[in-house]
Structures are given as structure tokens and as C-alpha cells.
Design an enzyme around this catalytic site. Structure first.
Site, short mmCIF file in Angstrom:
data_model
loop_
_atom_site.label_atom_id
_atom_site.label_comp_id
_atom_site.label_asym_id
_atom_site.label_seq_id
_atom_site.Cartn_x
_atom_site.Cartn_y
_atom_site.Cartn_z
N ASP A 21 0.82 -1.21 0.00
CA ASP A 21 0.00 0.00 0.00
C ASP A 21 0.86 1.26 0.00
O ASP A 21 1.96 1.27 0.56
CB ASP A 21 -0.92 -0.01 1.23
N HIS A 38 1.90 3.52 -9.19
CA HIS A 38 1.71 2.08 -9.40
C HIS A 38 2.87 1.48 -10.19
O HIS A 38 3.30 0.37 -9.92
CB HIS A 38 0.38 1.82 -10.11
N LEU A 132 10.01 -20.85 -4.84
CA LEU A 132 9.17 -19.88 -4.13
C LEU A 132 7.76 -19.96 -4.71
O LEU A 132 7.58 -19.92 -5.93
CB LEU A 132 9.72 -18.45 -4.32
C1 IPE Z 1 -5.49 -2.64 0.03
O1 IPE Z 1 -5.17 -1.31 -0.20
C2 IPE Z 1 -5.49 -3.39 -1.25
C3 IPE Z 1 -4.22 -3.50 -1.95
C4 IPE Z 1 -3.06 -3.07 -1.53
C5 IPE Z 1 -4.27 -4.16 -3.19
P1 IPE Z 1 -6.28 -0.18 -0.27
O2 IPE Z 1 -5.55 1.10 -0.46
O3 IPE Z 1 -7.31 -0.51 -1.26
O4 IPE Z 1 -6.92 -0.26 1.19
P2 IPE Z 1 -7.85 0.75 1.99
O5 IPE Z 1 -9.01 1.06 1.11
O6 IPE Z 1 -7.04 1.97 2.26
O7 IPE Z 1 -8.20 0.04 3.23
C1 IPE Z 2 -1.83 0.20 -3.30
O1 IPE Z 2 -1.57 1.56 -3.33
C2 IPE Z 2 -2.09 -0.37 -4.68
C3 IPE Z 2 -3.50 -0.68 -4.93
C4 IPE Z 2 -4.45 -0.64 -4.07
C5 IPE Z 2 -3.83 -1.09 -6.28
P1 IPE Z 2 -2.71 2.64 -3.27
O2 IPE Z 2 -3.11 2.99 -4.68
O3 IPE Z 2 -3.83 2.21 -2.40
O4 IPE Z 2 -1.95 3.86 -2.63
P2 IPE Z 2 -2.52 4.89 -1.57
O5 IPE Z 2 -2.96 4.09 -0.39
O6 IPE Z 2 -3.65 5.61 -2.23
O7 IPE Z 2 -1.36 5.76 -1.28
MG MG Z 3 -4.14 2.44 -0.39
#
Ligand code: IPE
Ligand code: IPE
Ligand code: MG
Length: 254
Positions: A21, A38, A132
């Protein structure tokens, strides 16, 4: 045996589960579109895989895209799909060469045909590898996982293959994703939020949780090693007392 096992050096997680995240915030801090974050996040995936290969961790499960992430703005979902496709085209050869077995868990039907075909091909290509076990959770939700396992049990009951009395934890567990792997020992979430966000709800029942404020694209081996060191120092009791665990050093609840 005496009790020194509690902090024994050999305590390496067999299965590491990671919520990757913070990509969006990483990009926003640089005043760049979230898609740039991303792309940077895709590089960090390789850092994590390399680390697991080097340390001899058996299984790595990465949360790449949740059931709920489908609700993000169309252009962000589109950018992520493009990134998945590129990664599948680019990385599978190298993963195969390094002995990584790849699988995808989640509601695959929601992806376009091209991505589905690439996922199938990557799985088929790497099926024989066992250095792995890499599982990518994409279009995955822990609630979806439990619901699909429940549906599978119901189908077996309806067809007369299973008696309702035979439904127990083991029967449900066998129908969940990753049931052939040891349950995750260590859960890591980057990005600073301390929540599970519908990741492996059942499978994480006894995982050790570890959080860092570092954003996913900033991930490095030093941080992963810190998580491993912390893990090695913890006493996993699985509901027992410390004294019980001390007298049975190699036993776990799994
Ligand atoms: C969780 O991250 C899902 C992934 C990393 C794929 P999110 O960014 O979607 O989670 P929330 O919404 O902040 O809980
Ligand atoms: C995690 O990073 C990747 C996905 C959920 C696809 P985020 O896109 O949720 O990044 P933040 O949390 O908004 O910084
Ligand atoms: Mg996120």
C-alpha cells in the site's frame, strides 16, 4: 530441551503475506498521477521477490488489487490493468528461470480476456517450480474467498457428496485459496494504515502483524529484514500459555 528456542535464530516465516500500500500517496507527494506510483510499485514487487528468494522463504502472497479496488476511478483501474498485462508479459520468463511458481487468487472472471489468458499461461508455465510459491491476490477479497468456499461446500451437500455434519474448519479451509500452503506466518503492510482491508481474513487468523509507514515504492531489503527480525523475536502462542509453548518448541497450531 531448555527454553532458548523462544528467540532461536532459525525462526524464519515460511509464508509471508504483504499488503502493498501507498503507491498513490507516493505519486501524489511528487505531484505525479497515481499511475506513476503504481509503476514505481511494480519495481518494489521485484525487491520483495528477490528478498524472499535470497532468504529461502517458501511462499509469498502479494495483495495487488482488491475486490473493492474495482470501484476506483476508471482511468486508475485502466492504468492498473495495463500494468498487470505488461508485468505478465515482461516478468514471467525471469520468474520461471528463477524457480518461482506463480498463481493468481481472486475473482478472475472480472478481468478482461487478455489478462485472464496471460494469467493462465503464467500459471501453466511455472507449475513445475518450487523454489518460491508466489501468489498474486488480484480482484481478491477475503469475504469473497470465504463465500466461494461456502458455495463449494453447499454444492457438494446438494449433490449428496457431503453430509452437513462433515462441514468443519478443515472442510472449509480445504476450499479456500492457498489451502495447499502453510498459513501466512508474517503479514506486512506498508503505507502506514493498520488494517487488513479484506485481505486473507481466514488465513491470517494467527499471522504475526507488522506495519510500516514506508510507502510501497520505497520498500527495500533493510525494511523487510527489520520485519523478519521482529518476527523472530516474537513468541507465537496459538492460544497456549508461554510455559506450554516453551516445553514444546516445534509445535504450532497449524
Ligand atoms: C489494500 O489497499 C489493497 C491493496 C493493496 C491491493 P487499499 O488502499 O485498497 O486499502 P484501503 O481502502 O485503504 O483500506
Ligand atoms: C496500493 O496503493 C495499490 C492498490 C491498491 C492497487 P494505493 O493505490 O492504495 O496507494 P494509496 O494508499 O492511495 O497511497
Ligand atoms: Mg491504499
Amino acid at each position: 530441551m531448555p527454553t532458548e528456542h523462544v528467540n532461536a535464530p532459525a525462526r524464519l516465516p515460511r509464508h509471508l503475506a504483504v499488503i502493498m500500500d501507498g503507491n498513490g500517496r507516493w505519486a501524489e507527494r511528487r505531484r505525479r498521477p497515481r499511475a506513476v506510483g503504481h509503476r514505481a510499485g511494480a519495481r518494489a514487487v521485484n525487491v520483495c521477490i528477490d528478498f524472499c528468494l535470497e532468504r529461502g522463504i517458501e511462499a509469498l502472497t502479494l495483495f495487488a488489487f482488491s475486490s473493492e479496488n474495482w470501484g476506483r476511478p476508471e482511468d486508475e483501474v485502466g492504468a492498473l490493468m495495463k500494468l498487470f498485462l505488461n508485468a505478465l508479459e515482461r516478468e514471467v520468463d525471469e520468474l520461471d528461470r528463477r524457480g518461482v511458481r506463480v498463481r493468481f487468487i481472486g475473482e478472475r472472471e472480472r478481468f478482461g480476456e487478455l489478462i485472464r489468458r496471460q494469467m493462465d499461461a503464467a500459471e501453466a508455465r511455472t507449475r513445475g517450480n518450487d523454489r518460491l510459491h508466489l501468489s498474486i491476490a488480484a480482484s481478491y477479497g477475503g469475504r469473497w474467498d470465504i463465500a466461494q468456499a461456502a458455495r463449494s461446500l453447499a454444492q457438494d451437500v446438494a449433490a449428496g457428496r457431503l453430509q452437513p455434519e462433515q462441514i468443519d474448519e478443515a472442510a472449509l479451509n480445504a476450499r479456500l485459496c492457498l489451502s495447499d500452503l502453510p498459513a501466512p506466518d508474517l503479514f506486512i503492510r506498508t503505507g502506514g494504515d493498520m488494517r487488513i482491508s479484506n485481505f486473507l481474513l481466514w488465513q491470517l487468523a494467527y499471522a504475526e502483524l507488522w506495519f510500516t509507514d514506508l510507502l510501497w515504492p520505497e520498500l527495500d531489503a533493510v525494511t523487510l529484514q527489520r520485519a523478519l527480525d521482529d518476527y523472530a523475536s516474537r513468541e507465537r502462542r496459538f492460544g497456549l500459555t508461554g510455559a506450554q509453548v516453551a516445553s514444546r518448541p516445534h509445535e504450532t497450531a497449524e
